[in-house]
Design a protein around this motif. Sequence first.
Motif, PDB file in Angstrom:
ATOM      1  N   GLY A 143       0.792  -1.298   0.037  1.00 49.67           N
ATOM      2  CA  GLY A 143       0.023  -0.014  -0.113  1.00 49.67           C
ATOM      3  C   GLY A 143       0.964   1.342   0.036  1.00 49.67           C
ATOM      4  O   GLY A 143       1.987   1.431   0.624  1.00 49.67           O
ATOM      5  N   HIS A 144       0.378   2.226  -0.773  1.00 51.85           N
ATOM      6  CA  HIS A 144       1.093   3.407  -0.968  1.00 51.85           C
ATOM      7  C   HIS A 144       0.194   4.636  -1.507  1.00 51.85           C
ATOM      8  O   HIS A 144      -0.868   4.241  -1.841  1.00 51.85           O
ATOM      9  CB  HIS A 144       2.543   3.377  -2.107  1.00 51.85           C
ATOM     10  CG  HIS A 144       1.839   2.811  -3.363  1.00 51.85           C
ATOM     11  ND1 HIS A 144       1.957   1.550  -3.564  1.00 51.85           N
ATOM     12  CD2 HIS A 144       1.502   3.682  -4.376  1.00 51.85           C
ATOM     13  CE1 HIS A 144       1.573   1.505  -4.711  1.00 51.85           C
ATOM     14  NE2 HIS A 144       1.152   2.782  -5.328  1.00 51.85           N
ATOM     15  N   LEU A 145       0.768   5.789  -1.269  1.00 54.94           N
ATOM     16  CA  LEU A 145      -0.162   6.715  -1.844  1.00 54.94           C
ATOM     17  C   LEU A 145      -0.248   6.977  -2.973  1.00 54.94           C
ATOM     18  O   LEU A 145       0.810   6.472  -3.949  1.00 54.94           O
ATOM     19  CB  LEU A 145       0.787   8.263  -1.449  1.00 54.94           C
ATOM     20  CG  LEU A 145       1.015   8.536   0.076  1.00 54.94           C
ATOM     21  CD1 LEU A 145       1.866   9.795   0.497  1.00 54.94           C
ATOM     22  CD2 LEU A 145      -0.504   8.358   1.001  1.00 54.94           C
ATOM     23  N   LYS A 146      -1.166   7.305  -3.658  1.00 57.23           N
ATOM     24  CA  LYS A 146      -1.695   7.482  -5.161  1.00 57.23           C
ATOM     25  C   LYS A 146      -0.516   8.006  -5.962  1.00 57.23           C
ATOM     26  O   LYS A 146      -0.298   9.239  -5.700  1.00 57.23           O
ATOM     27  CB  LYS A 146      -2.997   7.732  -5.389  1.00 57.23           C
ATOM     28  CG  LYS A 146      -3.416   7.856  -7.035  1.00 57.23           C
ATOM     29  CD  LYS A 146      -4.870   8.393  -6.975  1.00 57.23           C
ATOM     30  CE  LYS A 146      -5.164   8.208  -8.410  1.00 57.23           C
ATOM     31  NZ  LYS A 146      -6.480   9.051  -8.748  1.00 57.23           N
ATOM     32  N   GLY A 147       0.063   7.169  -6.940  1.00 52.44           N
ATOM     33  CA  GLY A 147       0.906   7.948  -7.883  1.00 52.44           C
ATOM     34  C   GLY A 147       2.417   8.032  -7.308  1.00 52.44           C
ATOM     35  O   GLY A 147       3.141   8.490  -7.724  1.00 52.44           O
ATOM     36  N   ALA A 148       2.819   7.624  -5.939  1.00 54.08           N
ATOM     37  CA  ALA A 148       3.872   7.379  -5.425  1.00 54.08           C
ATOM     38  C   ALA A 148       4.774   6.806  -6.207  1.00 54.08           C
ATOM     39  O   ALA A 148       4.496   5.747  -6.826  1.00 54.08           O
ATOM     40  CB  ALA A 148       3.882   7.102  -3.995  1.00 54.08           C
ATOM     41  N   LYS A 149       6.200   7.061  -6.022  1.00 58.23           N
ATOM     42  CA  LYS A 149       7.383   6.314  -6.844  1.00 58.23           C
ATOM     43  C   LYS A 149       8.075   5.681  -5.651  1.00 58.23           C
ATOM     44  O   LYS A 149       8.559   6.734  -4.573  1.00 58.23           O
ATOM     45  CB  LYS A 149       8.261   7.227  -7.704  1.00 58.23           C
ATOM     46  CG  LYS A 149       7.444   7.589  -8.939  1.00 58.23           C
ATOM     47  CD  LYS A 149       8.147   8.648  -9.608  1.00 58.23           C
ATOM     48  CE  LYS A 149       7.590   9.236 -10.990  1.00 58.23           C
ATOM     49  NZ  LYS A 149       8.362  10.050 -11.747  1.00 58.23           N
ATOM     50  N   ASN A 150       8.350   4.362  -5.642  1.00 54.27           N
ATOM     51  CA  ASN A 150       9.232   3.772  -4.645  1.00 54.27           C
ATOM     52  C   ASN A 150      10.621   4.028  -5.079  1.00 54.27           C
ATOM     53  O   ASN A 150      11.391   3.338  -6.031  1.00 54.27           O
ATOM     54  CB  ASN A 150       8.894   2.454  -4.520  1.00 54.27           C
ATOM     55  CG  ASN A 150       9.383   1.666  -3.460  1.00 54.27           C
ATOM     56  OD1 ASN A 150       9.898   0.495  -3.492  1.00 54.27           O
ATOM     57  ND2 ASN A 150       9.637   2.237  -2.203  1.00 54.27           N
ATOM     58  N   ILE A 151      11.365   4.781  -4.443  1.00 50.34           N
ATOM     59  CA  ILE A 151      12.755   4.991  -4.574  1.00 50.34           C
ATOM     60  C   ILE A 151      13.494   4.776  -3.270  1.00 50.34           C
ATOM     61  O   ILE A 151      13.377   5.604  -2.250  1.00 50.34           O
ATOM     62  CB  ILE A 151      13.071   6.713  -5.013  1.00 50.34           C
ATOM     63  CG1 ILE A 151      12.012   7.033  -6.125  1.00 50.34           C
ATOM     64  CG2 ILE A 151      14.478   6.912  -5.137  1.00 50.34           C
ATOM     65  CD1 ILE A 151      12.519   6.263  -7.564  1.00 50.34           C
ATOM     66  N   THR A 152      14.466   4.003  -3.392  1.00 52.25           N
ATOM     67  CA  THR A 152      15.309   3.684  -2.351  1.00 52.25           C
ATOM     68  C   THR A 152      16.753   3.637  -2.281  1.00 52.25           C
ATOM     69  O   THR A 152      17.620   3.560  -1.598  1.00 52.25           O
ATOM     70  CB  THR A 152      14.883   2.084  -1.787  1.00 52.25           C
ATOM     71  OG1 THR A 152      15.256   1.245  -3.065  1.00 52.25           O
ATOM     72  CG2 THR A 152      13.475   1.827  -1.391  1.00 52.25           C
ATOM     73  N   THR A 153      17.205   4.431  -3.603  1.00 49.39           N
ATOM     74  CA  THR A 153      18.638   4.718  -3.802  1.00 49.39           C
ATOM     75  C   THR A 153      19.030   6.221  -4.015  1.00 49.39           C
ATOM     76  O   THR A 153      18.078   6.914  -4.407  1.00 49.39           O
ATOM     77  CB  THR A 153      19.168   4.038  -4.954  1.00 49.39           C
ATOM     78  OG1 THR A 153      18.529   4.689  -6.167  1.00 49.39           O
ATOM     79  CG2 THR A 153      18.946   2.269  -4.773  1.00 49.39           C
TER      80      THR A 153
END
Length: 103
Positions: free
Chosen positions: A43-53
């Motif tokens: 689950g995440h906010l609508k349109g969010a991008k998962n960036i971990t670097t």
Amino acid sequence: MEYYGRKHKSLAKAIFKEDLEDILKSDEWVCIDIRMPDDFKKGHLKGAKNITTKEGLEAILQEHKKVLLNCYSGHTVSLLGSDLVREGYSEIYFLDEEITDCL
């Protein structure tokens, strides 16, 4: 320098649950979720991008949009937001809320 936030203090400006609807609809913003990919998938906010670097984040920062950072509770992004403001970025915001309260 001025610090923002209710739960967590940051040089980045704080955003709260009640602000999210308008932000997530706007093309002026990009939402960056720094949580682990498995948690992002749950689950995440609508349109969010998962960036971990760092490299991924730097690429997004070059888009010249307002950047909303979110994590699990707001603590980590409050620190990251302060670092980015110190580096000279001006349109950095952080979600000062538990992410589970905003989904």
